[in-house]
Design a protein around this motif. Sequence first.
Motif, PDB file in Angstrom:
ATOM      1  N   VAL A 157      96.674  95.141  31.345  1.00  0.00           N
ATOM      2  CA  VAL A 157      95.298  95.145  30.382  1.00  0.00           C
ATOM      3  C   VAL A 157      95.433  96.216  29.566  1.00  0.00           C
ATOM      4  N   ASN A 158      94.520  96.297  28.773  1.00  0.00           N
ATOM      5  CA  ASN A 158      94.177  97.467  27.728  1.00  0.00           C
ATOM      6  C   ASN A 158      95.133  97.494  26.731  1.00  0.00           C
ATOM      7  N   LYS A 159      95.681  96.459  26.427  1.00  0.00           N
ATOM      8  CA  LYS A 159      96.831  96.325  25.301  1.00  0.00           C
ATOM      9  C   LYS A 159      96.271  96.082  23.937  1.00  0.00           C
ATOM     10  N   GLY A 160      94.857  95.657  23.829  1.00  0.00           N
ATOM     11  CA  GLY A 160      94.423  95.330  22.574  1.00  0.00           C
ATOM     12  C   GLY A 160      94.771  93.936  22.254  1.00  0.00           C
ATOM     13  N   VAL A 161      94.866  92.869  23.220  1.00  0.00           N
ATOM     14  CA  VAL A 161      95.269  91.643  22.819  1.00  0.00           C
ATOM     15  C   VAL A 161      94.211  90.921  22.437  1.00  0.00           C
ATOM     16  N   GLY A 162      94.238  90.062  21.386  1.00  0.00           N
ATOM     17  CA  GLY A 162      93.300  89.458  20.748  1.00  0.00           C
ATOM     18  C   GLY A 162      92.085  90.164  19.954  1.00  0.00           C
TER      19      GLY A 162
ATOM     20  N   ARG B 203      87.518  98.492  22.398  1.00  0.00           N
ATOM     21  CA  ARG B 203      88.755  99.255  22.004  1.00  0.00           C
ATOM     22  C   ARG B 203      90.200  98.753  22.589  1.00  0.00           C
ATOM     23  N   ASN B 204      89.879  98.166  23.696  1.00  0.00           N
ATOM     24  CA  ASN B 204      91.066  97.749  24.637  1.00  0.00           C
ATOM     25  C   ASN B 204      91.310  96.148  24.817  1.00  0.00           C
ATOM     26  N   GLY B 205      90.176  95.599  24.300  1.00  0.00           N
ATOM     27  CA  GLY B 205      90.344  94.076  24.426  1.00  0.00           C
ATOM     28  C   GLY B 205      89.697  93.596  25.618  1.00  0.00           C
ATOM     29  N   ILE B 206      89.455  92.308  25.755  1.00  0.00           N
ATOM     30  CA  ILE B 206      88.792  91.588  26.814  1.00  0.00           C
ATOM     31  C   ILE B 206      89.907  91.732  27.798  1.00  0.00           C
ATOM     32  N   GLY B 207      89.432  91.849  29.191  1.00  0.00           N
ATOM     33  CA  GLY B 207      90.021  91.805  30.495  1.00  0.00           C
ATOM     34  C   GLY B 207      90.175  93.260  30.672  1.00  0.00           C
ATOM     35  N   ALA B 208      89.829  94.385  30.104  1.00  0.00           N
ATOM     36  CA  ALA B 208      89.839  95.844  30.021  1.00  0.00           C
ATOM     37  C   ALA B 208      89.481  96.298  31.483  1.00  0.00           C
ATOM     38  N   MET B 209      90.163  97.155  31.897  1.00  0.00           N
ATOM     39  CA  MET B 209      89.814  97.795  33.170  1.00  0.00           C
ATOM     40  C   MET B 209      90.081  99.570  33.048  1.00  0.00           C
ATOM     41  N   SER B 210      89.320 100.112  33.902  1.00  0.00           N
ATOM     42  CA  SER B 210      89.585 101.704  33.829  1.00  0.00           C
ATOM     43  C   SER B 210      89.678 102.354  35.405  1.00  0.00           C
ATOM     44  N   ASP B 211      90.373 103.332  35.396  1.00  0.00           N
ATOM     45  CA  ASP B 211      90.335 104.120  36.704  1.00  0.00           C
ATOM     46  C   ASP B 211      88.948 104.713  36.901  1.00  0.00           C
ATOM     47  N   GLU B 212      88.276 105.150  35.883  1.00  0.00           N
ATOM     48  CA  GLU B 212      87.182 105.823  36.092  1.00  0.00           C
ATOM     49  C   GLU B 212      86.047 104.957  36.479  1.00  0.00           C
ATOM     50  N   ARG B 213      86.027 103.551  36.057  1.00  0.00           N
ATOM     51  CA  ARG B 213      85.166 102.882  36.170  1.00  0.00           C
ATOM     52  C   ARG B 213      85.242 102.348  37.663  1.00  0.00           C
ATOM     53  N   VAL B 214      86.342 101.991  38.154  1.00  0.00           N
ATOM     54  CA  VAL B 214      86.522 101.333  39.569  1.00  0.00           C
ATOM     55  C   VAL B 214      86.121 102.404  40.650  1.00  0.00           C
ATOM     56  N   ALA B 215      86.672 103.944  40.196  1.00  0.00           N
ATOM     57  CA  ALA B 215      86.279 104.715  41.135  1.00  0.00           C
ATOM     58  C   ALA B 215      84.550 104.981  41.306  1.00  0.00           C
ATOM     59  N   SER B 216      84.145 104.921  40.206  1.00  0.00           N
ATOM     60  CA  SER B 216      82.590 105.088  40.050  1.00  0.00           C
ATOM     61  C   SER B 216      81.834 103.942  41.074  1.00  0.00           C
ATOM     62  N   PHE B 217      82.365 102.612  41.001  1.00  0.00           N
ATOM     63  CA  PHE B 217      81.722 101.334  41.754  1.00  0.00           C
ATOM     64  C   PHE B 217      82.107 101.889  43.063  1.00  0.00           C
ATOM     65  N   TYR B 218      83.261 102.218  43.429  1.00  0.00           N
ATOM     66  CA  TYR B 218      83.813 102.339  44.743  1.00  0.00           C
ATOM     67  C   TYR B 218      82.904 103.451  45.489  1.00  0.00           C
ATOM     68  N   GLU B 219      82.532 104.641  44.680  1.00  0.00           N
ATOM     69  CA  GLU B 219      81.821 105.669  45.384  1.00  0.00           C
ATOM     70  C   GLU B 219      80.485 104.989  45.733  1.00  0.00           C
ATOM     71  N   LYS B 220      79.795 104.156  44.753  1.00  0.00           N
ATOM     72  CA  LYS B 220      78.440 103.682  44.967  1.00  0.00           C
ATOM     73  C   LYS B 220      78.414 102.875  46.208  1.00  0.00           C
ATOM     74  N   MET B 221      79.195 101.999  46.416  1.00  0.00           N
ATOM     75  CA  MET B 221      79.644 101.017  47.461  1.00  0.00           C
ATOM     76  C   MET B 221      79.713 101.979  48.653  1.00  0.00           C
ATOM     77  N   VAL B 222      80.429 102.801  48.729  1.00  0.00           N
ATOM     78  CA  VAL B 222      80.705 103.545  49.838  1.00  0.00           C
ATOM     79  C   VAL B 222      79.297 104.236  50.448  1.00  0.00           C
ATOM     80  N   ARG B 223      78.481 104.725  49.365  1.00  0.00           N
ATOM     81  CA  ARG B 223      77.416 105.497  49.651  1.00  0.00           C
ATOM     82  C   ARG B 223      76.325 104.490  50.026  1.00  0.00           C
TER      83      ARG B 223
END
Length: 342
Positions: free
Chosen positions: A330-335, A291-311
């Motif tokens: 990012v998340n601009k639909g480029v390409g 939906r957002n194009g290659i290179g996409a990131m999300s706050d939810e995804r980073v937060a999820s991984f951070y919580e797993k690594m803290v545990r």
Amino acid sequence: MNPVLLPRALTAGFLAFVIAMLPASANAQTVLDKVSFGTNWVPEGEHGGFFQALADGTYKKYGLDVTIVPGGPNDNNRMLLIAGKLDFFMAANTLMSFDAVANHVPVVTVAAIFQKDPQVFVTHPEANITRLEQLKPLTLFVSKEGISSYFQWLKTEYGFNEANVKPYTFNSQPFIANSQSAMQGYVTSEPFAIEKAAHFKPGVILLADYGFNSYSTLIETRRDLIGKKPDLVQRFVDASIIGWYNYLYGDNSPGNALIRKLNPEMTDELLAYSVRKMKEHGIVDSGDTLRNGIGAMSDERVASFYEKMVRAGVVRPDIDFRNAYTLRFVNKGVGLDLRPKN
């Protein structure tokens, strides 16, 4: 004014006006912004989109004169980024971004080219391993870096035991000799190498498919460059994204030719394998990128991984992980128009 000179003056003024109104790309004298980008390993298919953007002129179309500085076992391009000798760096994964925050290193992730970390375990076909949990009783060949990162997650989330681990020294022979073992690797390369060396097709367990949701192959830059030249950062990110679409779905021969020129040991067969596996497993283009194009990131995804690594005890619980990245570029639909419709 001498009436004889009037038409000439009008003509000169008109030409100056026309030239001023032309887009920058129409002016042959346009000066490209010099940009340096360091990779974290020798040129290979996993870097293909960057080399494609350089080889097919995409970076130039975005007003950039890009120099790619390959990494290697004795190079530290990230230090060159921090020291201001490079403008961008290809970081391995999100753990490096968290580590930068913990150590007050002024670098920021501006794009995540790999939606899935390509880390896998390869297994012998006769072991008939089809699920991650089935790896637990096997001898596991894991690198020092792997022990301190993803294996801690395996212990916390799946109950793996470090007593079963033996050091992985980037030599596949101990794995090949032991049918009751599994070896770490990248889905884009190690299974290929095993098949060539041992003449069997190994089983593959991709950790990303079991919840190890780190981003990988990140574009990092310094905070000061974002502050001073945000347009340059945006153009580099956008052009790199276009390069990756062209490498995966278009004619990637220019990028591969440049990779082979810089790394003569790279073969056409391995390059084709790497591209095929990146597409098959959705390493670059899956999930949010659809939906957002290659290179996409999300706050939810980073937060999820951070919580797993803290545990898992891999990352400190007191850092502000949100300082590790920005969604600004990012998340601009480029390409998106470059992805095949089917």
